[in-house]
Structures are given as C-alpha cells and as structure tokens.
Design a protein around this motif. Sequence first.
Motif, PDB file in Angstrom:
ATOM      1  N   SER A  57       0.811  -1.018  -0.100  1.00  0.00           N
ATOM      2  CA  SER A  57      -0.123   0.184  -0.020  1.00  0.00           C
ATOM      3  C   SER A  57       0.787   1.054   0.017  1.00  0.00           C
ATOM      4  O   SER A  57       1.612   1.442   0.949  1.00  0.00           O
ATOM      5  N   PRO A  59       0.631   4.900   0.972  1.00  0.00           N
ATOM      6  CA  PRO A  59      -0.113   5.720   1.803  1.00  0.00           C
ATOM      7  C   PRO A  59      -0.326   7.288   1.159  1.00  0.00           C
ATOM      8  O   PRO A  59       0.740   7.875   0.687  1.00  0.00           O
ATOM      9  N   CYS A  60      -1.513   7.813   1.073  1.00  0.00           N
ATOM     10  CA  CYS A  60      -1.583   8.920   0.637  1.00  0.00           C
ATOM     11  C   CYS A  60      -3.112   9.570   1.080  1.00  0.00           C
ATOM     12  O   CYS A  60      -3.940   9.212   0.875  1.00  0.00           O
ATOM     13  N   ASN A 112      -8.663   9.274   2.131  1.00  0.00           N
ATOM     14  CA  ASN A 112      -7.607   8.179   2.029  1.00  0.00           C
ATOM     15  C   ASN A 112      -7.690   7.854   0.559  1.00  0.00           C
ATOM     16  O   ASN A 112      -8.444   6.987   0.046  1.00  0.00           O
ATOM     17  N   SER A 114      -4.761   6.218  -0.727  1.00  0.00           N
ATOM     18  CA  SER A 114      -3.959   5.306  -0.749  1.00  0.00           C
ATOM     19  C   SER A 114      -3.938   4.180  -1.932  1.00  0.00           C
ATOM     20  O   SER A 114      -4.973   3.750  -2.279  1.00  0.00           O
ATOM     21  N   CYS A 144       0.738  13.622  -3.476  1.00  0.00           N
ATOM     22  CA  CYS A 144       1.650  12.800  -2.812  1.00  0.00           C
ATOM     23  C   CYS A 144       2.745  11.982  -3.623  1.00  0.00           C
ATOM     24  O   CYS A 144       2.547  11.857  -4.866  1.00  0.00           O
TER      25      CYS A 144
END
Length: 333
Positions: A57, A59-60, A112, A114, A144
């Motif tokens: 994963s 993440p962002c 989220n 991600s 991100c």
Amino acid sequence: MDLALDLTWIVLECFCVYRAQMRPQSGMWRTGLLLCLLCSCSCLEECVLGIVGQPVSLPCLSPNLDNLTNFSIEWRRDDEVVLRSVFEENKNVEELSANSANIPDDAAQTGNFSLELPMVHPTENNKTYSLIVISEDDSNAAMCTICLNIAASFSLPTLLQMENTEEGDEMSFLCHSRGGFPEPSIHWLINNTEEPPEGSVRTVVLPLPDSHLFNVTSFLTMNVSQGSSVTCSVENQLMNQTLASTILGVKDSHVVVRASEAMWIFSTALCAVVGVLVIIGVGYQIFLDRLSKKKKIVYEQSIRGNKRRSPYPDTEVMEETEVMKSDPKETNV
C-alpha cells in the motif's frame, strides 16, 4: 520545527502569488489555495518497502479535497498512468487501472487515496509514484509523491569447507545463498571477531533472468587454525535482515583429503573384487551347464547302441522260455 516553518512560507508565498494573478476571477482563488497546499505537501517524499510477490500500500491522505466536488486523480509511476479515477459530487463515477491497482471506495469522503498494488516485482525497484489531482479548470498538482523500494529475503546461507588438493596451510570455504533482492553484502568472521585479510574473499553475484532475483556465492581462502569457527553472513540492508551460518571446529583439510582418498581406494578395490567374483561365478555356471549337456548326450548314445545290438530282444526271451518248458524232468520211477 524548521521544516514546518519552511512549508508555511512556501504556502503563503504560493497563495499570495496565485491570489494576485486570480484577483479578477475571485471565484477561482479557493482552487488556487488548495492546489498550493497540495503542492507544498508533495515536497515531503517518503519511501515504502515492498516485498516481492506480496501486496503493498502506498499511503496518501488528503482531507483537503473536501472543498472540491468535481475532480479527477491519477496515480502515476514515473510518467506512466497506473490508475485514473473521476469524481463527481464526491462520488467515484469512473475508474481505470492497470495490473488491478485500486484505491478505497470511500476515498473522496475519507481523504484516503492510498494506492493498493496486489503484487510487486523487482523491476519496480526505485520507482516513483505520484498522485496528481486535476480540478475542473484542468489545474493539476502532485498531492503525494512516494518512492517504492523492492526487497526479497535470501535463503539461509549454506557454508561448506572445501577439500584442498594442493599442498599448503590454506583452507577454503564456500558460502552460498539464493533467491534474494537486491544484491546483498557478504561478511566473513573467524572465531566471531576476526575479519579475513584483504584479498582472501571472492564473491560472485548472479542475477536470475526470469525472476530478476539474485544468487550469491562467496569463497574464503586463508590460513585457519584447527578447531576455529568460521562464520558467513548474508546481509539484506533494505530488509534490515542478516542470515548467518557457522562451522564449528574447523578440521585440517589435508586430513579430509587423505580420508576421502582412502575411501575412494577402498571402494574401488571392493568393486573390483566383487566384479571378479561375479565373473568367476558366471564362468563356473557355464562350465556346469556344458558338463551336464555332455553327460546327457553320452547317456542317450549308449541307449541307442544297446538297441542296435538287440533288434528283437522280446523274441529271444520267449524262445528260451519255450525250450526250458519242453525239457522232460528225470525221475526215479
């Protein structure tokens, strides 16, 4: 603290410039401020470690997108688009992805975004993933930026003492490990403390063409006292993993060679003796078969000879019996 101040100045400077440029279009300043905030957040690049063959994963989190109702996002790997999603009124109405990549269904509500990758490959090592937000007026900014590092664990090293065929005091050791990524570091220790001298270690790393993983083989050649311990360790720095194998009580390699030579001579002599016994047994069996055939032939020939000398043996016996019956017996009467 210094980093936070720097980011604050970046945001203020960006906002002031954009506000000045967009003063005639006062309705667009919120979008400009949002993109400026996103741009400032993208300066913080982080790296994620992915294990070969396993999901990962990226993440962002960005709750700042609540102010946008209609927008689209793109996850890019370098310049390649991996996933594209279109949002209308904070709902995901369209999504296109490569290699089954996806984001959460409630990304617009939770912030989220991600990226979930179902599986990673060594060819993706050191790739940069970026999330680009595209607003209604086609303005875009990187929300991100994440670098992806790939790793795979090596097998427990196999450590062997090799047999020296040349005269001398040096001993040779082989250390082998396979199936890891990226290239590892090999360390040798004598008695857990002494490092081998320079030039005594030779290491070969071979990439596997299909999987892009690595096999590593290292050789140590030096003078080692009998009874010492030799340790070989394989270090994977990305995984912070070190695997080691140790030989306790090193033996004189020449004794090992002499013992192996004696075993080879004994096994060769034993095979030769067994071969000779087999040949003798086969020859004796052939001799007995021939002798039995000869006896059988002689017996059959003797029976045939007797039959030729007496062509009517039954008639002669009957004549002798009749003569004996015809002779009168003499009495005193």
